[in-house]
Design an enzyme around this catalytic site. Structure first.
Site, PDB file in Angstrom:
ATOM      1  N   LYS A  62       0.912  -1.203   0.034  1.00  0.00           N
ATOM      2  CA  LYS A  62      -0.075   0.160  -0.007  1.00  0.00           C
ATOM      3  C   LYS A  62       0.889   1.319   0.017  1.00  0.00           C
ATOM      4  O   LYS A  62       0.461   2.173  -0.458  1.00  0.00           O
ATOM      5  CB  LYS A  62      -0.873  -0.128   1.281  1.00  0.00           C
ATOM      6  CG  LYS A  62      -1.958  -0.998   0.906  1.00  0.00           C
ATOM      7  CD  LYS A  62      -3.088  -0.579   2.341  1.00  0.00           C
ATOM      8  CE  LYS A  62      -4.160  -1.717   2.251  1.00  0.00           C
ATOM      9  NZ  LYS A  62      -5.075  -1.635   3.208  1.00  0.00           N
ATOM     10  N   ASP A 122     -10.403   3.364   2.053  1.00  0.00           N
ATOM     11  CA  ASP A 122     -10.821   2.734   3.438  1.00  0.00           C
ATOM     12  C   ASP A 122     -11.454   3.648   4.417  1.00  0.00           C
ATOM     13  O   ASP A 122     -12.148   3.370   5.136  1.00  0.00           O
ATOM     14  CB  ASP A 122      -9.412   2.175   4.215  1.00  0.00           C
ATOM     15  CG  ASP A 122      -8.672   0.910   3.703  1.00  0.00           C
ATOM     16  OD1 ASP A 122      -9.752   0.171   3.207  1.00  0.00           O
ATOM     17  OD2 ASP A 122      -7.676   0.532   3.822  1.00  0.00           O
TER      18      ASP A 122
END
Ligand code: NDP
Length: 284
Positions: A71, A107
């Site tokens: 990520k 997210d």
């Protein structure tokens, strides 16, 4: 499943990737909407990430999800980084636009959508929050809570220095709480979020005494395997509203699907049940 030569293709890049539920979720939506498309898991070793990621436009991918441990690397190798991903310091979604790769982080909005669905009475402006953890997921939750107008976001992490680092990056209203002080901080907050990996099946449990929690507190666990974690069980036993991590997992997936396949997918009970069945199957 319909996959023609014209199919749009997306993927999830991770190492390992076999545990990812993203192929199941996106596959379900592709099937439900009868879309000519495919979503595939790509097991990409860290040393191959740059080449694999940069190849997405050349291979004609519409985009990809990025999962651990890539990520942060996705942020470094993208052509365009959305402000939310920059702020969090991690990207979980890549979209190919005119041969360029744009990355974002879904997210944070996924967490907020799950929280407001699971606890419609949540009042961000009047409820301080305590976030457990200081990894990528905690950073997304802290960003989401600050943007939602939460007046005080307390952060406590097993390794205190990491919580201090997170708070330094975000500034006020984030504030670090020493791990040793975590239980006492509960009386000050009306939202508790476990954004650590503790409580995950097969791993260490979360050592978090709930004695000082008040029943008005909403408790969210990002861990979704098991779906009802010991933290959520303890919260429910004390009269608190408990929100599981599956909602966030499903909500964070929606924006990527819309960007790659052009359809806003719905989160239905049938989809939730399918993912729960998969979690249970994988536990044997
Ligand atoms: P990271 O590996 O970046 O961070 C892990 C965090 O957990 C660290 O803060 C670490 O503390 C803490 N931790 C590890 N072991 C313990 C323990 N025994 N007790 C207390 N804290 C502990 O992971 P992520 O931030 O990416 O993910 C965290 C969790 O959130 C994972 O379970 C992940 O699956 C889940 N998640 C769920 C999502 C959803 O959609 N529901 C989305 C994203 C993540 P330390 O710094 O001291 O090591």
């Amino acid at each position: 499943m319909i996959v023609s030569g014209r199919a749009k293709v997306a993927a999830v890049l991770g190492w390992p990737v076999a545990h990812s539920r993203s192929p199941l979720i996106h596959g379900y939506w592709l099937e439900t909407h009868a879309i000519d498309g495919a979503y595939v898991p790509l097991a990409v070793r860290p040393e191959h990430f740059t080449a694999a990621f940069r190849a997405l436009p050349k291979l004609g991918f519409a985009g990809a999800n990025i999962t651990a441990p890539h990520k942060e690397a996705a942020l470094r190798h993208a052509d365009v980084v959305d402000p939310i991903a920059r702020r969090i310091g991690a990207a979980n979604t890549a979209i190919v636009e005119d041969d360029r790769i744009r990355v974002t982080n879904t997210d944070a909005p996924g967490f907020l959508a799950s929280l407001t669905n699971g606890a419609p009475n949540w009042q961000p402006a009047t409820s301080a929050a305590l976030v457990i953890g200081a990894g990528g997921a905690a950073r997304a939750v802290v960003a989401a809570l600050i943007d939602a107008g939460v007046p005080e976001v307390l952060v406590s992490n097993l390794t205190d220095s990491r919580a201090a680092g997170l708070v330094r990056d975000f500034g006020r209203p984030a504030r670090a709480i020493a791990w040793a002080e975590r239980a006492g901080a509960l009386s000050q907050v009306r939202l508790l979020v476990n954004a650590s990996s503790a409580g995950l099946t097969g791993g260490p449990g979360l050592d978090f005494p709930l004695d000082r929690i008040v029943p008005e507190t909403i408790v969210v666990d990002l861990v979704y395997d098991p779906l009802v974690t010991p933290l959520l069980k303890g919260a429910r036993a004390r009269g608190c509203t408990a929100v599981d991590g599956l909602g966030m997992l499903l909500h964070q997936a929606r924006a990527g699907f819309k960007a790659w396949f052009g359809v806003e997918p719905a989160i239905t009970d049938a989809l939730r049940e399918r993912v729960i069945a998969d979690i249970e199957r994988s536990r044997g």
